[in-house]
Design a protein around this motif. Structure first.
Motif, PDB file in Angstrom:
ATOM      1  N   GLN A 149       1.036  -1.396   0.420  1.00 34.71           N
ATOM      2  CA  GLN A 149      -0.367  -0.027   0.003  1.00 34.71           C
ATOM      3  C   GLN A 149       0.873   1.778  -0.137  1.00 34.71           C
ATOM      4  O   GLN A 149       0.872   2.039   0.638  1.00 34.71           O
ATOM      5  N   LEU A 150       1.681   1.088  -0.930  1.00 36.50           N
ATOM      6  CA  LEU A 150       2.407   2.510  -1.192  1.00 36.50           C
ATOM      7  C   LEU A 150       2.321   3.292  -2.066  1.00 36.50           C
ATOM      8  O   LEU A 150       2.085   3.019  -3.177  1.00 36.50           O
ATOM      9  N   SER A 151       2.385   4.662  -1.763  1.00 35.01           N
ATOM     10  CA  SER A 151       2.651   5.290  -3.269  1.00 35.01           C
ATOM     11  C   SER A 151       4.298   5.156  -3.915  1.00 35.01           C
ATOM     12  O   SER A 151       4.625   4.445  -3.362  1.00 35.01           O
ATOM     13  N   ARG A 152       3.879   5.759  -5.384  1.00 40.36           N
ATOM     14  CA  ARG A 152       4.825   5.452  -6.151  1.00 40.36           C
ATOM     15  C   ARG A 152       6.600   6.260  -5.803  1.00 40.36           C
ATOM     16  O   ARG A 152       7.594   5.106  -5.772  1.00 40.36           O
ATOM     17  N   GLU A 153       6.326   6.984  -5.054  1.00 36.85           N
ATOM     18  CA  GLU A 153       7.160   6.660  -4.412  1.00 36.85           C
ATOM     19  C   GLU A 153       8.340   6.446  -3.302  1.00 36.85           C
ATOM     20  O   GLU A 153       9.371   6.363  -3.837  1.00 36.85           O
ATOM     21  N   GLU A 154       7.343   6.239  -2.401  1.00 39.52           N
ATOM     22  CA  GLU A 154       7.487   5.450  -1.413  1.00 39.52           C
ATOM     23  C   GLU A 154       8.724   3.964  -1.849  1.00 39.52           C
ATOM     24  O   GLU A 154       8.924   3.778  -1.686  1.00 39.52           O
ATOM     25  N   ALA A 155       7.564   3.663  -2.916  1.00 41.39           N
ATOM     26  CA  ALA A 155       8.091   2.451  -3.366  1.00 41.39           C
ATOM     27  C   ALA A 155       9.252   2.628  -4.197  1.00 41.39           C
ATOM     28  O   ALA A 155      10.188   1.701  -3.843  1.00 41.39           O
ATOM     29  N   LEU A 156       9.227   3.379  -4.688  1.00 43.57           N
ATOM     30  CA  LEU A 156      10.583   3.498  -5.510  1.00 43.57           C
ATOM     31  C   LEU A 156      11.861   4.149  -4.635  1.00 43.57           C
ATOM     32  O   LEU A 156      13.320   3.379  -4.970  1.00 43.57           O
ATOM     33  N   ARG A 157      11.543   4.868  -3.901  1.00 44.85           N
ATOM     34  CA  ARG A 157      11.790   4.815  -2.966  1.00 44.85           C
ATOM     35  C   ARG A 157      13.155   3.696  -2.343  1.00 44.85           C
ATOM     36  O   ARG A 157      14.545   3.407  -2.270  1.00 44.85           O
ATOM     37  N   ARG A 158      12.167   2.386  -2.003  1.00 48.45           N
ATOM     38  CA  ARG A 158      12.592   1.354  -1.306  1.00 48.45           C
ATOM     39  C   ARG A 158      13.400   0.677  -2.045  1.00 48.45           C
ATOM     40  O   ARG A 158      14.338  -0.277  -2.241  1.00 48.45           O
ATOM     41  N   ILE A 159      13.004   0.844  -3.908  1.00 46.78           N
ATOM     42  CA  ILE A 159      13.708  -0.096  -4.964  1.00 46.78           C
ATOM     43  C   ILE A 159      15.028   0.439  -5.184  1.00 46.78           C
ATOM     44  O   ILE A 159      16.115  -0.249  -4.827  1.00 46.78           O
ATOM     45  N   ASN A 160      14.899   1.630  -4.885  1.00 41.43           N
ATOM     46  CA  ASN A 160      16.222   2.442  -4.941  1.00 41.43           C
ATOM     47  C   ASN A 160      17.525   2.043  -3.852  1.00 41.43           C
ATOM     48  O   ASN A 160      18.952   2.988  -3.663  1.00 41.43           O
ATOM     49  N   SER A 161      16.831   1.862  -2.862  1.00 44.91           N
ATOM     50  CA  SER A 161      18.077   1.974  -1.456  1.00 44.91           C
ATOM     51  C   SER A 161      18.209   0.045  -1.655  1.00 44.91           C
ATOM     52  O   SER A 161      19.460  -0.076  -1.189  1.00 44.91           O
ATOM     53  N   GLN A 162      18.276   0.028  -2.769  1.00 42.60           N
ATOM     54  CA  GLN A 162      18.825  -1.475  -2.957  1.00 42.60           C
ATOM     55  C   GLN A 162      19.905  -1.938  -4.040  1.00 42.60           C
ATOM     56  O   GLN A 162      19.835  -1.217  -5.399  1.00 42.60           O
ATOM     57  N   MET A 163      20.135  -2.800  -4.352  1.00 39.81           N
ATOM     58  CA  MET A 163      21.331  -3.053  -5.405  1.00 39.81           C
ATOM     59  C   MET A 163      20.273  -3.304  -6.886  1.00 39.81           C
ATOM     60  O   MET A 163      19.405  -4.008  -6.552  1.00 39.81           O
ATOM     61  N   PRO A 164      20.475  -3.267  -7.785  1.00 39.66           N
ATOM     62  CA  PRO A 164      19.624  -3.302  -9.463  1.00 39.66           C
ATOM     63  C   PRO A 164      19.440  -4.580  -8.974  1.00 39.66           C
ATOM     64  O   PRO A 164      20.684  -5.086  -8.954  1.00 39.66           O
ATOM     65  N   GLN A 165      19.002  -4.595  -9.723  1.00 41.56           N
ATOM     66  CA  GLN A 165      18.189  -6.411 -10.528  1.00 41.56           C
ATOM     67  C   GLN A 165      19.134  -6.936 -10.794  1.00 41.56           C
ATOM     68  O   GLN A 165      19.968  -8.034 -10.753  1.00 41.56           O
ATOM     69  N   GLU A 166      19.379  -6.028 -11.807  1.00 48.63           N
ATOM     70  CA  GLU A 166      21.277  -6.671 -13.133  1.00 48.63           C
ATOM     71  C   GLU A 166      21.815  -6.597 -12.770  1.00 48.63           C
ATOM     72  O   GLU A 166      22.626  -7.520 -13.206  1.00 48.63           O
ATOM     73  N   GLU A 167      22.587  -5.930 -11.063  1.00 47.28           N
ATOM     74  CA  GLU A 167      23.962  -6.085 -10.541  1.00 47.28           C
ATOM     75  C   GLU A 167      23.669  -7.286  -9.892  1.00 47.28           C
ATOM     76  O   GLU A 167      24.502  -8.065 -10.393  1.00 47.28           O
ATOM     77  N   LYS A 168      22.007  -8.254  -9.309  1.00 46.08           N
ATOM     78  CA  LYS A 168      22.294  -9.565  -8.223  1.00 46.08           C
ATOM     79  C   LYS A 168      22.509 -10.032  -9.612  1.00 46.08           C
ATOM     80  O   LYS A 168      22.704 -11.767  -9.479  1.00 46.08           O
ATOM     81  N   GLN A 169      21.860 -10.099 -10.673  1.00 49.94           N
ATOM     82  CA  GLN A 169      21.744 -11.102 -11.754  1.00 49.94           C
ATOM     83  C   GLN A 169      23.191 -11.917 -12.011  1.00 49.94           C
ATOM     84  O   GLN A 169      23.184 -13.058 -12.500  1.00 49.94           O
ATOM     85  N   LYS A 170      24.266 -10.653 -12.695  1.00 48.27           N
ATOM     86  CA  LYS A 170      25.556 -11.019 -12.539  1.00 48.27           C
ATOM     87  C   LYS A 170      26.321 -12.227 -11.753  1.00 48.27           C
ATOM     88  O   LYS A 170      27.160 -13.360 -11.938  1.00 48.27           O
ATOM     89  N   PHE A 171      25.355 -11.992  -9.976  1.00 50.18           N
ATOM     90  CA  PHE A 171      26.133 -13.998  -9.437  1.00 50.18           C
ATOM     91  C   PHE A 171      25.350 -14.695 -10.042  1.00 50.18           C
ATOM     92  O   PHE A 171      25.626 -15.723  -8.905  1.00 50.18           O
ATOM     93  N   ALA A 172      24.195 -15.060 -10.300  1.00 54.40           N
ATOM     94  CA  ALA A 172      23.214 -16.288 -10.377  1.00 54.40           C
ATOM     95  C   ALA A 172      24.223 -17.399 -11.041  1.00 54.40           C
ATOM     96  O   ALA A 172      24.410 -17.313 -12.415  1.00 54.40           O
ATOM     97  N   ASP A 173      23.995 -18.837 -10.919  1.00 54.77           N
ATOM     98  CA  ASP A 173      23.849 -19.737 -11.426  1.00 54.77           C
ATOM     99  C   ASP A 173      22.650 -20.275 -12.392  1.00 54.77           C
ATOM    100  O   ASP A 173      22.320 -20.759 -12.880  1.00 54.77           O
ATOM    101  N   TYR A 174      21.494 -19.559 -11.612  1.00 53.89           N
ATOM    102  CA  TYR A 174      19.892 -19.306 -12.091  1.00 53.89           C
ATOM    103  C   TYR A 174      19.250 -18.492 -11.635  1.00 53.89           C
ATOM    104  O   TYR A 174      19.236 -18.485 -11.251  1.00 53.89           O
ATOM    105  N   LEU A 175      18.137 -18.254 -12.882  1.00 52.79           N
ATOM    106  CA  LEU A 175      17.457 -16.900 -12.806  1.00 52.79           C
ATOM    107  C   LEU A 175      16.226 -16.933 -13.118  1.00 52.79           C
ATOM    108  O   LEU A 175      15.816 -18.336 -13.985  1.00 52.79           O
TER     109      LEU A 175
END
Length: 202
Positions: A149-175
């Motif tokens: 139940q977040l506003s767009r801005e709040e949700a984006l802030r939470r997403i941006n406080s984490q490592m980007p998804q593309e970056e995480k994918q580089k570590f994967a054995d399986y996606l």
């Protein structure tokens, strides 16, 4: 026992993937559960947090006031890092203890730890394989807004406080891409489970 890390950013559908692995007979541990255990009243983890952040992070009955701690660290990267630095060793030790117990019971099984910050903390290095769950950014944003139940801005802030998804994918054995719904996600999870069984049998 084959030890597998399962990770992915907020709102990408990691919990659903974890539930599929449970159905398939894997042992699955939610890192949030261990994170709660290590800060129960009377634990060294809680004591360490109080020493670092002060008594006001406790409720009147001596349990951790998560909301207050959250407010303290959410907007402040250095405080967040400090919290993770304190808690991760306790969390990892507890997870390893659980994995060892599973291994004693089921030496040929698959043990999966589901944790959001596994890559950031370096905890992923202790696993034989790493699965990264991801989805398209607009799907992630929509799911997170809806779920919490977040506003767009709040949700984006939470997403941006984490490592980007593309970056995480580089570590994967399986996606596992969850963008296109439950059924495709389930079939991809089954596919990976079959591969993990092959790996575990050497």
């Amino acid at each position: 026992m084959l030890r597998v890390g399962l990770t992915g950013s907020i709102g990408v559908g990691k919990s659903f993937v974890a539930s599929v692995f449970v159905e398939l007979g894997c042992h699955v541990l939610d890192a949030d559960q261990t994170a709660r255990e290590v800060v129960m009243p009377g634990t060294p983890g809680l004591k360490a947090l109080v020493e670092a952040f002060g008594e006001n992070i406790l409720t009147t009955d001596g349990t951790l006031d998560r909301k207050r701690l959250g407010a303290l660290i959410f907007a402040d990267q250095s405080q967040r890092e400090r919290l993770n630095h304190i808690l991760h060793p306790f969390i990892i030790a507890r997870q390893d203890q659980i994995l060892n117990d599973w291994e004693a019971e089921d030496p040929n099984g698959i043990g999966i730890v589901d944790a959001a910050l596994m890559i950031e903390s370096g905890g992923y290095k202790r696993f034989d394989k790493l699965i990264v769950v991801h989805c398209r950014p607009e799907v992630q944003l929509e799911r997170l807004m809806l779920r919490d139940q977040l506003s767009r801005e709040e949700a984006l802030r939470r997403i941006n406080s984490q490592m980007p998804q593309e970056e995480k994918q580089k570590f994967a054995d399986y996606l596992i891409d969850t963008s296109d719904g439950f059924e495709l996600t389930r079939s991809r999870s089954v596919e990976i489970h079959n591969q993990l069984i092959r790996v575990s049998r050497g």
